[in-house]
Design a protein around this motif. Structure first.
Motif, PDB file in Angstrom:
ATOM      1  N   ARG A  51       0.861  -1.195   0.000  1.00 58.75           N
ATOM      2  CA  ARG A  51       0.000   0.000   0.000  1.00 58.75           C
ATOM      3  C   ARG A  51       0.892   1.238   0.000  1.00 58.75           C
ATOM      4  O   ARG A  51       2.100   1.134   0.260  1.00 58.75           O
ATOM      5  CB  ARG A  51      -0.930   0.006   1.206  1.00 58.75           C
ATOM      6  N   LEU A  52       0.284   2.392  -0.255  1.00 54.85           N
ATOM      7  CA  LEU A  52       1.059   3.637  -0.236  1.00 54.85           C
ATOM      8  C   LEU A  52       1.151   4.149   1.201  1.00 54.85           C
ATOM      9  O   LEU A  52       0.158   4.132   1.944  1.00 54.85           O
ATOM     10  CB  LEU A  52       0.395   4.692  -1.123  1.00 54.85           C
ATOM     11  N   CYS A  63      -2.991  11.767   5.687  1.00 54.49           N
ATOM     12  CA  CYS A  63      -3.302  10.364   5.951  1.00 54.49           C
ATOM     13  C   CYS A  63      -2.054   9.522   5.683  1.00 54.49           C
ATOM     14  O   CYS A  63      -1.325   9.768   4.714  1.00 54.49           O
ATOM     15  CB  CYS A  63      -4.478   9.878   5.112  1.00 54.49           C
ATOM     16  N   VAL A  64      -1.814   8.551   6.550  1.00 53.59           N
ATOM     17  CA  VAL A  64      -0.569   7.775   6.480  1.00 53.59           C
ATOM     18  C   VAL A  64      -0.649   6.716   5.384  1.00 53.59           C
ATOM     19  O   VAL A  64       0.277   6.570   4.592  1.00 53.59           O
ATOM     20  CB  VAL A  64      -0.265   7.128   7.851  1.00 53.59           C
ATOM     21  N   HIS A  65      -1.774   5.982   5.322  1.00 50.78           N
ATOM     22  CA  HIS A  65      -1.876   4.864   4.383  1.00 50.78           C
ATOM     23  C   HIS A  65      -2.935   5.140   3.320  1.00 50.78           C
ATOM     24  O   HIS A  65      -4.020   5.630   3.642  1.00 50.78           O
ATOM     25  CB  HIS A  65      -2.261   3.573   5.126  1.00 50.78           C
ATOM     26  N   ILE A  66      -2.633   4.803   2.077  1.00 53.53           N
ATOM     27  CA  ILE A  66      -3.617   4.861   0.989  1.00 53.53           C
ATOM     28  C   ILE A  66      -3.532   3.534   0.233  1.00 53.53           C
ATOM     29  O   ILE A  66      -2.467   3.180  -0.300  1.00 53.53           O
ATOM     30  CB  ILE A  66      -3.340   6.034   0.021  1.00 53.53           C
ATOM     31  N   GLY A  74      -3.712   6.560  -5.041  1.00 49.61           N
ATOM     32  CA  GLY A  74      -3.761   5.107  -5.283  1.00 49.61           C
ATOM     33  C   GLY A  74      -4.210   4.787  -6.705  1.00 49.61           C
ATOM     34  O   GLY A  74      -3.762   3.798  -7.306  1.00 49.61           O
ATOM     35  N   SER A  75      -5.098   5.630  -7.268  1.00 48.31           N
ATOM     36  CA  SER A  75      -5.565   5.407  -8.644  1.00 48.31           C
ATOM     37  C   SER A  75      -4.437   5.688  -9.630  1.00 48.31           C
ATOM     38  O   SER A  75      -4.255   4.956 -10.612  1.00 48.31           O
ATOM     39  CB  SER A  75      -6.753   6.326  -8.965  1.00 48.31           C
ATOM     40  N   SER A  76      -3.670   6.749  -9.369  1.00 51.70           N
ATOM     41  CA  SER A  76      -2.556   7.092 -10.263  1.00 51.70           C
ATOM     42  C   SER A  76      -1.532   5.962 -10.287  1.00 51.70           C
ATOM     43  O   SER A  76      -1.039   5.570 -11.348  1.00 51.70           O
ATOM     44  CB  SER A  76      -1.909   8.406  -9.786  1.00 51.70           C
ATOM     45  N   LEU A  77      -1.217   5.429  -9.094  1.00 53.97           N
ATOM     46  CA  LEU A  77      -0.230   4.337  -9.034  1.00 53.97           C
ATOM     47  C   LEU A  77      -0.764   3.101  -9.759  1.00 53.97           C
ATOM     48  O   LEU A  77      -0.060   2.478 -10.553  1.00 53.97           O
ATOM     49  CB  LEU A  77       0.098   3.994  -7.581  1.00 53.97           C
ATOM     50  N   GLU A  78      -2.033   2.749  -9.497  1.00 50.00           N
ATOM     51  CA  GLU A  78      -2.596   1.529 -10.087  1.00 50.00           C
ATOM     52  C   GLU A  78      -2.674   1.619 -11.612  1.00 50.00           C
ATOM     53  O   GLU A  78      -2.332   0.687 -12.327  1.00 50.00           O
ATOM     54  CB  GLU A  78      -3.992   1.266  -9.520  1.00 50.00           C
ATOM     55  N   ARG A  79      -3.105   2.802 -12.082  1.00 53.38           N
ATOM     56  CA  ARG A  79      -3.225   2.967 -13.545  1.00 53.38           C
ATOM     57  C   ARG A  79      -1.878   3.270 -14.185  1.00 53.38           C
ATOM     58  O   ARG A  79      -1.760   3.278 -15.407  1.00 53.38           O
ATOM     59  CB  ARG A  79      -4.177   4.126 -13.864  1.00 53.38           C
ATOM     60  N   ASP A  80      -0.893   3.593 -13.355  1.00 55.05           N
ATOM     61  CA  ASP A  80       0.429   4.007 -13.813  1.00 55.05           C
ATOM     62  C   ASP A  80       0.313   5.160 -14.812  1.00 55.05           C
ATOM     63  O   ASP A  80       0.874   5.124 -15.903  1.00 55.05           O
ATOM     64  CB  ASP A  80       1.196   2.819 -14.422  1.00 55.05           C
ATOM     65  N   GLU A  81      -0.438   6.181 -14.371  1.00 56.30           N
ATOM     66  CA  GLU A  81      -0.561   7.393 -15.201  1.00 56.30           C
ATOM     67  C   GLU A  81      -0.761   8.611 -14.303  1.00 56.30           C
ATOM     68  O   GLU A  81      -1.302   8.493 -13.200  1.00 56.30           O
ATOM     69  CB  GLU A  81      -1.701   7.268 -16.218  1.00 56.30           C
ATOM     70  N   ALA A  82      -0.298   9.759 -14.809  1.00 56.53           N
ATOM     71  CA  ALA A  82      -0.496  11.005 -14.071  1.00 56.53           C
ATOM     72  C   ALA A  82      -1.983  11.344 -14.063  1.00 56.53           C
ATOM     73  O   ALA A  82      -2.678  11.140 -15.063  1.00 56.53           O
ATOM     74  CB  ALA A  82       0.301  12.126 -14.732  1.00 56.53           C
ATOM     75  N   LEU A  83      -2.472  11.852 -12.926  1.00 52.12           N
ATOM     76  CA  LEU A  83      -3.861  12.283 -12.845  1.00 52.12           C
ATOM     77  C   LEU A  83      -3.894  13.761 -12.471  1.00 52.12           C
ATOM     78  O   LEU A  83      -3.416  14.153 -11.398  1.00 52.12           O
ATOM     79  CB  LEU A  83      -4.621  11.461 -11.797  1.00 52.12           C
ATOM     80  N   ASN A  84      -4.430  14.558 -13.379  1.00 54.85           N
ATOM     81  CA  ASN A  84      -4.593  15.989 -13.156  1.00 54.85           C
ATOM     82  C   ASN A  84      -6.077  16.223 -12.890  1.00 54.85           C
ATOM     83  O   ASN A  84      -6.903  16.082 -13.796  1.00 54.85           O
ATOM     84  CB  ASN A  84      -4.112  16.760 -14.402  1.00 54.85           C
ATOM     85  N   VAL A  85      -6.404  16.522 -11.627  1.00 55.96           N
ATOM     86  CA  VAL A  85      -7.807  16.615 -11.213  1.00 55.96           C
ATOM     87  C   VAL A  85      -8.153  18.081 -10.968  1.00 55.96           C
ATOM     88  O   VAL A  85      -7.738  18.668  -9.962  1.00 55.96           O
ATOM     89  CB  VAL A  85      -8.033  15.783  -9.926  1.00 55.96           C
ATOM     90  N   PRO A  86      -8.902  18.715 -11.883  1.00 55.01           N
ATOM     91  CA  PRO A  86      -9.176  20.155 -11.748  1.00 55.01           C
ATOM     92  C   PRO A  86     -10.090  20.490 -10.575  1.00 55.01           C
ATOM     93  O   PRO A  86     -10.019  21.578 -10.025  1.00 55.01           O
ATOM     94  CB  PRO A  86      -9.838  20.522 -13.084  1.00 55.01           C
ATOM     95  N   ASP A  87     -10.944  19.524 -10.187  1.00 50.35           N
ATOM     96  CA  ASP A  87     -11.868  19.745  -9.064  1.00 50.35           C
ATOM     97  C   ASP A  87     -11.934  18.445  -8.265  1.00 50.35           C
ATOM     98  O   ASP A  87     -12.559  17.468  -8.705  1.00 50.35           O
ATOM     99  CB  ASP A  87     -13.248  20.126  -9.606  1.00 50.35           C
TER     100      ASP A  87
END
Ligand code: SME
Length: 160
Positions: A51-52, A63-66, A74-87
């Motif tokens: 886990r992260l 938060c310590v664990h994700i 966690g989604s960025s790591l799993e998908r192995d892609e950058a996530l740019n979240v505007p909102d």
């Protein structure tokens, strides 16, 4: 406007001081916090025990664990892609460590071709990270993953 080329050089020089990865990531998070305007949290989550786990950062306690696959990190790591979240409020499962956060950019970092950490940046401003920021920070992430020696803490234990 941020000078990403200068920031990239500074990041490389900072890590090239031949330091332990915790020291390097600590100084890089301080450099990014000091350079990038409108951030309320910047730092690293590292894959450990499946886990992260939060690593060096600047900002409010987080938060310590994700779990892998959860939240933006966690989604960025799993998908192995950058996530740019505007909102962030529009991202299903976003984990709110700091209630001030409105937008977020997460970039995975690799060792031996596998994702093992993420660089996470939060902003109190909606849509803080434009295309130029995303491209500049992805290059900085490449410098970090290339320059750092991802040592394992246990090897530095003091023997009694
Ligand atoms: N917002 C992140 C959690 C980490 S904090 O932003 C520091 C997420 O959804 O994964």
């Amino acid at each position: 406007m941020t000078d990403y080329e200068l920031l990239r050089q500074q990041t490389r020089e900072m890590i090239a001081a031949d330091c332990w990865f915790v020291s390097a990531l600590s100084n890089v998070s301080a450099l990014l916090a000091d350079t990038l305007p409108e951030l309320n949290w910047v730092g690293f989550y590292l894959l450990r025990g499946g886990r992260l786990v939060v690593g060096p950062f600047q900002g409010k306690p987080a938060c310590v664990h994700i779990p892998v696959g959860k939240g933006v990190c966690g989604s960025s790591l799993e998908r192995d892609e950058a996530l740019n979240v505007p909102d962030v409020h529009a991202f299903p499962g976003h984990i709110a460590c700091d209630s001030a956060s409105r937008s977020e950019l997460v970039i995975p970092l690799h060792a031996d071709g596998k994702p093992l950490a993420v660089l996470d940046m939060d902003s109190p401003v909606l849509n803080r990270f434009g295309a130029e920021d995303e491209a500049g920070l992805k290059e900085i992430a490449r410098v970090i993953e290339q320059e750092i020696s991802w040592g394992i803490m246990e090897s530095d234990r003091v023997e009694s």
